[in-house]
Scaffold this motif. Structure first.
Motif, PDB file in Angstrom:
ATOM      1  N   LEU A  85     -10.197  28.003 -45.376  1.00  0.00           N
ATOM      2  CA  LEU A  85     -11.101  26.860 -45.439  1.00  0.00           C
ATOM      3  C   LEU A  85     -10.325  25.548 -45.472  1.00  0.00           C
ATOM      4  O   LEU A  85     -10.737  24.551 -44.856  1.00  0.00           O
ATOM      5  N   GLY A  86      -9.200  25.536 -46.174  1.00  0.00           N
ATOM      6  CA  GLY A  86      -8.378  24.333 -46.217  1.00  0.00           C
ATOM      7  C   GLY A  86      -7.806  23.986 -44.850  1.00  0.00           C
ATOM      8  O   GLY A  86      -7.822  22.816 -44.425  1.00  0.00           O
ATOM      9  N   LEU A  87      -7.293  24.992 -44.141  1.00  0.00           N
ATOM     10  CA  LEU A  87      -6.767  24.762 -42.796  1.00  0.00           C
ATOM     11  C   LEU A  87      -7.858  24.253 -41.857  1.00  0.00           C
ATOM     12  O   LEU A  87      -7.632  23.333 -41.056  1.00  0.00           O
ATOM     13  N   SER A  88      -9.046  24.839 -41.961  1.00  0.00           N
ATOM     14  CA  SER A  88     -10.156  24.434 -41.096  1.00  0.00           C
ATOM     15  C   SER A  88     -10.589  23.006 -41.394  1.00  0.00           C
ATOM     16  O   SER A  88     -10.870  22.224 -40.473  1.00  0.00           O
ATOM     17  N   GLY A  89     -10.640  22.652 -42.675  1.00  0.00           N
ATOM     18  CA  GLY A  89     -10.997  21.281 -43.036  1.00  0.00           C
ATOM     19  C   GLY A  89      -9.952  20.282 -42.582  1.00  0.00           C
ATOM     20  O   GLY A  89     -10.278  19.176 -42.143  1.00  0.00           O
ATOM     21  N   PHE A  90      -8.682  20.672 -42.673  1.00  0.00           N
ATOM     22  CA  PHE A  90      -7.601  19.800 -42.243  1.00  0.00           C
ATOM     23  C   PHE A  90      -7.684  19.503 -40.747  1.00  0.00           C
ATOM     24  O   PHE A  90      -7.323  18.416 -40.293  1.00  0.00           O
TER      25      PHE A  90
END
Length: 415
Positions: A61-66
């Motif tokens: 989720l962090g990678l996708s948000g980034f």
């Protein structure tokens, strides 16, 4: 073109080193490497393995948000993902184990998001390059386990002497090494700076050695098919359209002849590869599962609910075949048992859409990525005929298929 590729290397939106490392780690976990054999050597359910995944999902989720902007540009890929997740989630209404279905549908959705992240962010040759590095690292680790810790890296049971590396069994090692062979071949074939070619050659050497040590026939054919397609497409690009037409015609004739030879001499061919006509009992499993699937033909027994230890259909199949069958060893048949013809039709439509997109974008995206999408699509479809890899919630082959779907469905002018 060369200048464009060189400029893309300095694109500020290209994957950074830490992103490549994070993505490679997630792919290694999806392959089942190392942690499973260490913490659950009998492939049993353990709390340790379950606790590993929540941080991984947060990382996804962090990678996708980034990379939210690129994820938004990949909106066409979310439509097939949402349809498949919705069907799997709806199956909890008739599933034999609703809580298991719901939990694994959540994992299916999150790994699907990670697959779209790969397709949206690792553009062009970046994805084959990252897969090459990851496979090389896992291949080296497997060779170390084979030669330094043979009690861990080599089978000592019915497959005695065959390499399994940092996985449970030889077919897992073979499959991951075939991923590395295809990715390295694509990396070598793509328009690129010369400094990538030593990496591709090193990965090819390590992955081929580990693949041969595993003695996995399916993985070997996958590597030959995928690598052969990369070479074939490269030859067509160099030799011109006339050569391409003649080659495709010859391949069609060869395929027709091959199908006839298989229909007439399948037993002898299987014996040549050391296989019995029942494909090590697979045909008996397929017959038993087909009979069980006919009881719930349209919607199946629920997503990930057919092969649970408490499953009555699974116990019936194990009683009929006389051994503890872990899966159908056939992706489409497993999908039919879990989600019926509805699931088979939906996934089949997604595969057909993806294949059409790959062929349409072959002259542009295909050339830039070294024809990796076409090669992995062919290898994945072959794998689906002998292993349960369709619509899996934590599975490397399915994740890579979804990634190639995403990268080929993204509009050409997307940011």
């Amino acid at each position: 073109m060369t200048r464009a590729v060189a400029l893309s290397r300095h694109d500020p939106d290209a994957p950074s080193l830490w992103e490549q490392a994070a993505a490679g780690l997630i792919l290694a976990l999806l392959s089942g490497a190392l942690l499973g054999p260490i913490f659950a050597p009998q492939q049993q359910e353990t709390p340790v393995l379950r606790l590993i995944w929540p941080p991984v999902y947060l990382l996804i989720l962090g990678l996708s948000g980034f990379r939210a902007r690129r994820m938004a540009a990949a909106w066409p890929a979310f439509i097939p993902l949402l349809l498949m997740v919705a069907l799997a989630l709806a199956s909890s209404l008739w599933s034999q184990a609703p809580e298991v279905t719901e939990r694994r549908v959540l994992a299916l959705g999150l790994t699907g998001v990670f697959a779209i992240y790969l397709g949206a962010v690792f553009r062009g040759v970046a994805l084959p390059r990252m897969l090459t590095v990851t496979s090389l690292a896992l291949g080296v680790g497997s060779l170390i386990s084979v030669f330094v810790f043979p009690g861990f890296g080599i089978h000592h049971d019915v497959n005695a002497g065959m390499w399994r590396g940092v996985w449970y069994e030889k077919n897992q090692l073979g499959m991951l090494m075939s991923v590395g062979v295809i990715a390295a071949a694509a990396l070598f074939a793509a328009p690129q700076e010369a400094k990538d070619r030593p990496l591709a050659l090193a990965a090819l050497g390590v992955c081929v050695l580990a693949l041969l040590g595993s003695q996995s026939k399916t993985a070997l054919i996958m590597a030959l098919l995928g690598g052969g397609l990369v070479v074939f497409c490269g030859l067509i690009r160099r030799m011109g359209p006339v050569f391409g037409v003649i080659s495709i015609w010859c391949l069609g004739v060869a395929l027709g002849a091959g199908l006839w030879i298989w229909s007439e001499f399948s037993v002898q061919i299987l014996a040549l590869f050391g296989k019995d006509p029942s494909l090590t009992g697979r045909t008996e499993i397929w017959e038993a599962i087909s009979r069980m699937a006919e009881r719930k033909p349209w919607l199946g027994y629920g997503y990930s609910a057919f092969w649970l230890p408490s499953s009555e259909p699974m116990e019936w199949i194990r009683h009929e075949t006389g051994w503890r069958v872990p899966s159908a060893h056939q992706g489409w048949l497993d999908l039919r048992a879990e989600l019926g013809w509805a699931g088979v039709s939906l996934v089949g439509a997604v595969v057909a859409l993806t294949a059409a997109a790959v062929l349409c974008r072959l002259p542009g995206l295909g050339r830039r990525e070294g024809y990796w999408s076409l090669a992995w699509l062919a290898a994945f479809l072959l794998l689906s005929l002998s292993e349960s890899v369709l619509l899996r919630h934590q599975d490397l082959p399915w994740t890579l298929f979804m990634a190639l779907m995403a990268r080929n469905l993204i509009p050409a002018r997307a940011p």
